[in-house]
Scaffold this active site. Structure first.
Site, PDB file in Angstrom:
ATOM      1  N   ASP A 117       6.695   1.972   0.146  1.00 10.16           N
ATOM      2  CA  ASP A 117       6.221   2.006  -1.241  1.00 10.16           C
ATOM      3  C   ASP A 117       4.916   2.779  -1.413  1.00 10.16           C
ATOM      4  OD1 ASP A 117       4.787   0.010   0.000  1.00 10.16           O
ATOM      5  OD2 ASP A 117       5.265  -1.557  -1.457  1.00 10.16           O
ATOM      6  N   ARG A 118       4.173   3.004  -0.323  1.00  9.52           N
ATOM      7  CA  ARG A 118       2.930   3.779  -0.450  1.00  9.52           C
ATOM      8  C   ARG A 118       3.148   5.236  -0.055  1.00  9.52           C
ATOM      9  NH1 ARG A 118      -2.269   0.329   1.545  1.00  9.52           N
ATOM     10  NH2 ARG A 118      -1.826  -1.523   0.294  1.00  9.52           N
TER      11      ARG A 118
HETATM   12  C1  G1P Z   1      -3.760  -4.060  -1.312  1.00  8.29           C
HETATM   13  C2  G1P Z   1      -4.157  -2.942  -2.240  1.00  8.29           C
HETATM   14  C3  G1P Z   1      -3.476  -3.133  -3.569  1.00  8.29           C
HETATM   15  C4  G1P Z   1      -1.969  -3.236  -3.380  1.00  8.29           C
HETATM   16  C5  G1P Z   1      -1.641  -4.309  -2.355  1.00  8.29           C
HETATM   17  C6  G1P Z   1      -0.161  -4.341  -2.016  1.00  8.29           C
HETATM   18  O1  G1P Z   1      -4.137  -5.291  -1.854  1.00  8.29           O
HETATM   19  O2  G1P Z   1      -5.551  -2.886  -2.409  1.00  8.29           O
HETATM   20  O3  G1P Z   1      -3.796  -2.047  -4.404  1.00  8.29           O
HETATM   21  O4  G1P Z   1      -1.339  -3.553  -4.583  1.00  8.29           O
HETATM   22  O5  G1P Z   1      -2.368  -4.054  -1.148  1.00  8.29           O
HETATM   23  O6  G1P Z   1       0.260  -3.135  -1.472  1.00  8.29           O
HETATM   24  P1  G1P Z   1      -5.481  -6.060  -1.459  1.00  8.29           P
HETATM   25  O7  G1P Z   1      -5.476  -6.239   0.038  1.00  8.29           O
HETATM   26  O8  G1P Z   1      -6.612  -5.157  -1.869  1.00  8.29           O
HETATM   27  O9  G1P Z   1      -5.423  -7.329  -2.236  1.00  8.29           O
HETATM   28 ZN    ZN Z   2       4.093  -1.254   1.401  1.00 13.02          ZN
END
Ligand code: G1P
Ligand code: ZN
Length: 539
Positions: A280-281
């Site tokens: 997804d990234r």
């Molecule tokens: C992190 C990212 C956030 C994303 C999430 C899931 O969350 O910062 O943007 O939506 O992973 O991929 P965080 O660890 O900051 O809560």
């Molecule tokens: Zn992911």
């Protein structure tokens, strides 16, 4: 044989931004996974009428988890399971199947961009019929049940062969094993102009896509090499391996070292991209050039009309709070409805479902659109390739052109990892208490305009969410502080810095942001409280 197995609850099965994510060894404790799945099943009515999509990113324990899941689903009388071949499905592919076949939910076994293997992480991502992750009201319910659960249902049988595409029934549960890639490819063909992309590669355009030995390998090979005609070998690390071959499948400047090395040579391919473990990234690279995800969202938004699926216009665009303001300027220029939401994809989903936005993204290498209800790595790559095919410009030229038009948001995120939870919580609490006193204060050349928690009032479900603290300066610069919600142990403090310039377009981000970093450290007393003089990870 149907069994009801007595169990004792665990106290730590609370889902974060990306589902339930734990150290693999925690997940492997007897009954840990089973308790959690039964807790989810216990929140769903009429399981005998429900169909679920099931897959994972191929990491260690994926296969075992899927086999356990199947046995529990049969024992709980679930109507149907649609399972990706060999237990593989990327998060975007799962969201697509969920929506396309109107199923009731989806399970992706993945800890996303966290390392895999027995010493890595494992996770359960659970989406409901919306195609996106469940709302907090449901995850709270699941958490409450997990703390009191006393038994789970299990159907004792041989493991199922997941390698053959077929349909069969066990007890009351129909099981269909599907091609993991096919539906996803069809969806992409309906969004983008594949002929234009084929022509691009036919003209000799070169790319490297790093799949980090995780789930996107088969998707990327099919789309870029087999269909679009990119040279064989354009997709590297394409084979999903249980430990990702030791790689940390997080597409950013810290972990995508192999790809960066390839792209940072004079004879590099024209284009580089990587996806994370579950697809997804995304990270976008040009020759010796990095596109910040915040800029990427702004650029895709600016070019949306060249994509067949968006050529008649889009509803609007949204970004997460810590993401830079670049996309806001594009939204203004194009007169598009614009939203700023808390971190986490589920906030975008409400806006998509109510036709308020089409495109959205986060600084954390997530970009997507309403074609599904998750962010989508390969979609973002195809979007960039489409812009290149249309404009004839390189990644760097497209980005510089954007800065010339709109100015540049210098942007970096600093992560302070492995903090004690109490220390991190106290830091945020004390900082929040201090914010009202900051307004009007001057730090070097930066004068604080406003300082406040970020509060989001959802226009759709009317919920209110507080996530992160913002210090905004008079020149438009911003510091955003928040604690990570996805870690599997300890706490991570994220500090997001942004400085906007209309004319200075060619500076090194780190230099442009150095003063602001010192100010951010000072305001939050980061060194005094955590002992850390600098961030562990900068992206
Ligand atoms: C992190 C990212 C956030 C994303 C999430 C899931 O969350 O910062 O943007 O939506 O992973 O991929 P965080 O660890 O900051 O809560
Ligand atoms: Zn992911």
């Amino acid at each position: 044989m149907l069994q009801t197995i007595q169990t004792t609850p665990f106290s730590d099965q609370k889902m974060g931004t990306g589902g339930l994510r734990k150290k693999t060894k925690v997940m492997m404790q007897p009954h840990y996974f089973e308790n959690f799945i039964q807790s989810i099943f216990n929140t769903i009515e009429n399981l005998n009428k429900k169909t679920f999509v099931v897959g994972g990113d191929g990491r260690f324990y994926n296969e075992i988890a899927i086999q356990k899941f199947i046995k529990m689903a049969i024992a709980n009388n679930v109507s149907k399971l649609i399972i990706g071949q060999n237990g593989l499905l990327s998060t975007p592919a799962s969201s697509n199947i969920l929506l396309k076949y109107k199923t009731d939910g989806g399970f992706v076994f993945s800890a996303s961009h966290n390392p895999g293997g027995i010493n890595g992480d494992f996770g359960v991502k659970y989406a409901n019929e919306t195609g996106g992750q469940i709302p907090t009201s449901i995850s709270d319910k699941i958490y409450a049940i997990s703390k009191t659960i006393t038994e789970f249902k299990f159907y004792e049988m041989e493991d199922i062969d997941l390698s053959q595409l077929r349909k069969f029934k066990i007890e009351n549960t129909e099981i269909e094993i599907i091609d993991s890639v096919k539906d996803y490819v069809e969806m992409m063909q309906n969004i983008f102009d594949f002929e234009a992309l084929k022509n691009l590669f036919a003209r000799g355009f070169t790319m490297k896509f790093d799949a980090f030995n995780a789930v996107t390998g088969p998707y990327a090979q099919k789309i870029f090499e087999d269909i679009l005609g990119a040279a064989k070998g354009s997709v590297i690390n394409y084979n999903p391996l249980p430990d990702f071959g030791g790689k940390h499948p997080d597409p950013n400047l810290t972990y995508a070292t192999e790809l960066l090395e390839i792209m940072n040579t004079p004879n590099s391919p024209d284009f580089g991209a990587a996806n994370d473990g579950d697809g997804d990234r995304n990270m976008i690279l040009g020759r010796n050039f990095f596109v910040s995800p915040s800029d990427s969202l702004a650029i895709l938004t600016d070019y949306h009309k060249i994509i067949p699926a968006y050529k008649n216009g889009i509803y609007g665009v949204a970004k997460s709070c810590p993401t830079s303001t670049a996309v806001e300027r594009v939204a203004k220029a194009l007169n598009l409805p614009y939203y700023e939401v808390p971190t986490g994809w589920k906030y975008f989903v409400n806006l998509m479902d109510s036709n308020r936005i089409t495109l959205c993204g986060e600084e954390s290498f997530g970009t997507g659109s309403s074609h599904i209800r998750e962010k989508d790595g390969i979609w973002a790559v195809l979007f960039w390739l489409s812009i290149i095919a249309k404009t004839g410009m390189s990644v760097e030229e497209i980005t510089r052109d954007h800065w010339k038009k709109y100015g540049r948001s210098y942007y970096l995120r600093f992560d302070f990892e492995g903090l004690e939870t109490e220390v991190a919580d106290k830091l945020m609490q004390d900082l929040e208490a201090k914010l009202p006193k900051l307004a009007g204060l001057k730090f070097d050349d930066f004068k604080v305009e406003t300082a406040h928690p970020f509060v989001y009032n959802d226009p759709v479900d009317k919920s209110s969410t507080k996530n992160g603290l913002i210090v905004k300066f008079e020149d438009g610069s911003r510091i955003v502080y928040r604690l990570s919600g996805t870690g599997s142990s300890g706490a991570t403090l994220r500090v997001y810095l942004e400085k906007y310039s209309k004319n200075r377009l060619n500076e090194a981000p780190r230099q442009m942001l150095d003063n602001l970093l010192a100010i951010a450290m000072e305001i939050a007393e980061i060194t005094q409280r955590t002992g850390k003089k600098e961030a562990d990870i900068v992206t």
